[in-house]
Every structure is written in structure tokens, then in C-alpha cells.
Design a protein around this motif. Structure first.
Motif, mmCIF file in Angstrom:
data_model
loop_
_atom_site.group_PDB
_atom_site.id
_atom_site.type_symbol
_atom_site.label_atom_id
_atom_site.label_comp_id
_atom_site.label_asym_id
_atom_site.label_seq_id
_atom_site.Cartn_x
_atom_site.Cartn_y
_atom_site.Cartn_z
ATOM 1 N N TRP A 157 37.543 40.743 43.205
ATOM 2 C CA TRP A 157 38.528 40.977 44.253
ATOM 3 C C TRP A 157 39.199 42.331 44.016
ATOM 4 C CZ3 TRP A 157 39.782 37.114 48.025
ATOM 5 C CH2 TRP A 157 39.125 35.884 47.837
ATOM 6 N N PHE A 158 39.783 42.896 45.085
ATOM 7 C CA PHE A 158 40.551 44.136 44.934
ATOM 8 C C PHE A 158 41.734 44.098 45.899
ATOM 9 C CE2 PHE A 158 38.141 45.078 48.683
ATOM 10 C CZ PHE A 158 38.901 45.998 49.405
ATOM 11 N N THR A 159 42.711 44.969 45.677
ATOM 12 C CA THR A 159 43.857 45.066 46.571
ATOM 13 C C THR A 159 44.128 46.520 46.920
ATOM 14 O OG1 THR A 159 46.237 44.675 46.826
ATOM 15 C CG2 THR A 159 45.430 45.049 44.581
ATOM 16 N N PRO A 160 44.415 46.800 48.182
ATOM 17 C CA PRO A 160 44.769 48.170 48.575
ATOM 18 C C PRO A 160 46.083 48.634 47.948
ATOM 19 C CG PRO A 160 44.163 46.837 50.493
ATOM 20 C CD PRO A 160 44.321 45.898 49.344
ATOM 21 N N ALA A 161 46.822 47.696 47.335
ATOM 22 C CA ALA A 161 48.109 48.062 46.741
ATOM 23 C C ALA A 161 47.954 48.942 45.507
ATOM 24 C CB ALA A 161 48.892 46.799 46.379
ATOM 25 N N LYS A 162 46.736 49.013 44.964
ATOM 26 C CA LYS A 162 46.541 49.800 43.747
ATOM 27 C C LYS A 162 45.109 50.307 43.688
ATOM 28 C CE LYS A 162 46.927 49.542 38.700
ATOM 29 N NZ LYS A 162 47.217 48.654 37.540
ATOM 30 N N ALA A 163 44.959 51.557 43.326
ATOM 31 C CA ALA A 163 43.620 52.129 43.175
ATOM 32 C C ALA A 163 42.911 51.501 41.983
ATOM 33 C CB ALA A 163 43.720 53.639 43.001
ATOM 34 N N ASP A 164 41.593 51.394 42.088
ATOM 35 C CA ASP A 164 40.769 50.840 41.002
ATOM 36 C C ASP A 164 41.267 49.461 40.561
ATOM 37 O OD1 ASP A 164 39.219 53.203 40.950
ATOM 38 O OD2 ASP A 164 40.696 54.171 39.644
ATOM 39 N N SER A 165 41.639 48.647 41.531
ATOM 40 C CA SER A 165 42.198 47.325 41.208
ATOM 41 C C SER A 165 41.136 46.226 41.147
ATOM 42 C CB SER A 165 43.247 46.942 42.256
ATOM 43 O OG SER A 165 42.658 46.901 43.551
ATOM 44 N N ARG A 166 39.913 46.576 41.413
ATOM 45 C CA ARG A 166 38.861 45.553 41.459
ATOM 46 C C ARG A 166 38.766 44.835 40.121
ATOM 47 N NH1 ARG A 166 33.375 45.904 40.137
ATOM 48 N NH2 ARG A 166 32.010 44.439 41.215
ATOM 49 N N ARG A 167 38.829 43.502 40.183
ATOM 50 C CA ARG A 167 38.743 42.707 38.961
ATOM 51 C C ARG A 167 38.214 41.314 39.286
ATOM 52 N NH1 ARG A 167 44.645 40.671 37.005
ATOM 53 N NH2 ARG A 167 43.309 39.018 36.170
ATOM 54 N N TYR A 168 37.826 40.617 38.243
ATOM 55 C CA TYR A 168 37.226 39.292 38.404
ATOM 56 C C TYR A 168 38.299 38.217 38.255
ATOM 57 C CZ TYR A 168 33.939 35.405 37.852
ATOM 58 O OH TYR A 168 33.238 34.236 38.016
ATOM 59 N N PHE A 169 38.303 37.254 39.184
ATOM 60 C CA PHE A 169 39.206 36.106 39.108
ATOM 61 C C PHE A 169 38.377 34.826 39.116
ATOM 62 C CE2 PHE A 169 41.952 39.333 41.010
ATOM 63 C CZ PHE A 169 43.134 39.173 40.291
ATOM 64 N N VAL B 117 44.010 37.032 50.295
ATOM 65 C CA VAL B 117 44.813 36.074 49.532
ATOM 66 C C VAL B 117 46.067 36.774 49.024
ATOM 67 C CG1 VAL B 117 44.861 34.476 47.582
ATOM 68 C CG2 VAL B 117 42.722 34.856 48.843
ATOM 69 N N GLY B 118 47.215 36.215 49.338
ATOM 70 C CA GLY B 118 48.465 36.821 48.913
ATOM 71 C C GLY B 118 48.768 36.554 47.451
ATOM 72 N N ALA B 119 49.574 37.442 46.857
ATOM 73 C CA ALA B 119 49.991 37.260 45.464
ATOM 74 C C ALA B 119 50.713 35.929 45.313
ATOM 75 C CB ALA B 119 50.901 38.408 45.048
ATOM 76 N N GLY B 120 50.445 35.252 44.194
ATOM 77 C CA GLY B 120 51.054 33.960 43.935
ATOM 78 C C GLY B 120 50.223 32.789 44.427
ATOM 79 N N GLU B 121 49.171 33.065 45.200
ATOM 80 C CA GLU B 121 48.303 32.000 45.700
ATOM 81 C C GLU B 121 47.088 31.852 44.779
ATOM 82 O OE1 GLU B 121 47.241 32.661 49.736
ATOM 83 O OE2 GLU B 121 49.310 32.984 50.408
ATOM 84 N N PRO B 122 46.501 30.650 44.722
ATOM 85 C CA PRO B 122 45.328 30.463 43.860
ATOM 86 C C PRO B 122 44.096 31.150 44.440
ATOM 87 C CG PRO B 122 45.769 28.464 45.101
ATOM 88 C CD PRO B 122 46.920 29.393 45.378
ATOM 89 N N CYS B 123 43.254 31.641 43.573
ATOM 90 C CA CYS B 123 42.012 32.282 43.996
ATOM 91 C C CYS B 123 41.085 31.224 44.613
ATOM 92 C CB CYS B 123 41.342 32.940 42.792
ATOM 93 S SG CYS B 123 39.747 33.693 43.172
ATOM 94 N N PRO B 124 40.622 31.417 45.850
ATOM 95 C CA PRO B 124 39.816 30.392 46.513
ATOM 96 C C PRO B 124 38.359 30.340 46.051
ATOM 97 C CG PRO B 124 40.097 32.260 47.963
ATOM 98 C CD PRO B 124 40.927 32.547 46.744
#
Length: 237
Positions: A196-208, A184-191
Motif C-alpha cells: 500500500w502507499f499514501t499520497p501523504a508521503k513520498a516513497d511511502s509504499r510498504r507492506y501491511f 483505507v483511512g488511518a486507524g482502520e484495519p488493512c482489508p
């Protein structure tokens, strides 16, 4: 799904089918068609006069015994259970070549060749169903025998056959299934609500929460895309 998993699920579906009320009703329907045809044939007074011994044998024991079999639609679905008393018509003695195997009675007396063949085909179908139910009730299928149509007869597989199995049976056969989600790209609603996590940042795992807008994190990685985390457990404190 692996071929082995599909095979296990097909075996489960067949056992469910062979132990079902509907399948037993099909046996009763065929039996009723067979019995009705014989009664119609022997209702001819001239035939009765020409073969009095066979006619008496048809009255008893043939019709006497076969009339005791339940008629289609008379066994309540919600109270029926496959078993040795109700799971197959075990009082019917069938024979591939002569219809009912009652010694000394020619129930096919003066039948045309075409009608004799039709009734024998009915007997063949009943024998298949009777055996399929019996072996299923006794849990007697060896290995993959239940998948052998030379033993069970032709099987009409519905396109959605797997949907007819209980969810727990399918889940047990499939084993743990990865609940993957598209990125899911930034700016899009969480499906879907979850971690979720993103390779763009370490330790980015978080709840949406579902519908929450996925944020952009910037940095040198480029566009931010969020991925469904394989680990959906809450972090330990």
C-alpha cells in the motif's frame, strides 16, 4: 468487460454446452419421446392390418435401427466424451418434413395433423442439437455463427452463465485485471495483505498484513489515506 470479450466468453460457453453430456442426453431424451410416440401409434392392430407394408417397414428397418440408439441415462457421465461415435446419434436419419427418412415407409400413416406437427417439431429440435454437437466436435464454427440462433436454435442462457466456465478460460479472455481496493483511512484495519502507499508521503509504499491498523503519517497533506499499490512485487535490494 468489453462487448468483444463478452462475445468470446459466450462462444466458449456455447461450445462447452454443445459438447456436454447433458446436451447429448437432451438429444437422447427427445429421440426416445419420438420413438415411443411412433411405437404407441403403430401398436394399434387395426392400423397394422390396414397398412401391412408400412407396418413391416416400421418393424424393420425403422424400429430395428432406432432401438439401437442409447436410452437417456444409460451412458455414464464420467466415461462419456463428445466424439464422432458418441457425440451425436449419427445412426439417426432425420428429415424435417417426414420424420425419419426411410424410403418407402410412411411412419406417419393416419396420424392426426396435430400429432404430425408435434413429431415434426421434435425432429426439428433433434436436428438442431445433432448439428450443434457435430459442428462443435469437428471445430467447424465459422466466426460468430455459433451465436446465431437461426443456426443453433433458441438458447436458454442462465443468469450465472459465466460462472459455469473454467476460471482459466475467463481469466484468459479478461486479460490482466487490476486488483484495485478502496482507499483505507488511518486507524482502520488493512482489508487485504499487500503493498500500500499514501499520497501523504513520498516513497511511502510498504507492506501491511490483513487486519493491521493503517497508520497516520501527519504532515501538511491532511488526513492519511492508504491506496492499494498497482505494483505488488517486493522491492529489489
Amino acid at each position: 468487460m468489453t462487448p468483444e470479450t463478452e462475445k468470446q466468453l459466450r462462444k466458449a460457453w456455447l461450445k462447452q454446452k454443445f459438447g456436454s453430456w447433458d446436451y447429448h442426453e437432451e438429444l437422447l431424451r427427445l429421440h426416445d419421446e419420438y420413438l415411443t410416440s411412433l411405437k404407441r401409434h403403430w401398436s394399434d392392430p387395426e392400423l397394422q392390418k390396414r397398412h401391412p407394408g408400412d407396418y413391416q417397414g416400421m418393424i424393420s428397418p425403422v424400429f430395428f435401427n432406432l432401438d439401437r440408439i442409447s436410452k437417456p441415462g444409460t451412458i455414464p457421465r464420467n466415461s462419456w466424451k463428445a466424439g464422432k461415435e458418441t457425440g451425436w446419434a449419427n445412426t439417426i436419419s432425420y428429415n424435417f418434413n417426414r420424420g425419419m427418412d426411410y424410403a418407402g415407409v410412411n411412419e406417419y400413416q393416419e396420424l392426426s395433423g396435430a400429432e404430425r406437427q408435434r413429431l415434426n417439431e421434435l425432429v426439428g429440435q433433434m436436428l438442431r442439437i445433432q448439428e450443434n454437437i457435430r459442428i462443435t466436435v469437428e471445430d467447424g464454427w465459422d466466426d460468430d455463427d455459433i451465436l446465431d440462433t437461426d443456426l443453433t436454435g433458441p438458447i436458454d442462457w442462465p443468469s450465472n452463465w459465466m460462472n459455469e466456465l473454467p476460471a482459466e478460460v475467463v481469466a484468459a479472455a479478461l486479460g490482466p485485471v487490476s486488483k484495485s481496493r478502496p482507499n483505507v483511512g488511518a486507524g482502520e484495519p488493512c482489508p487485504a495483505a499487500g503493498w500500500w502507499f499514501t499520497p501523504a508521503k513520498a516513497d511511502s509504499r510498504r507492506y501491511f498484513r490483513q487486519g493491521e491498523v493503517m497508520p497516520a503519517l501527519g504532515g501538511d497533506y491532511g488526513d492519511t489515506y492508504w491506496q492499494w499499490s498497482p505494483d505488488q512485487s517486493a522491492p529489489r535490494l
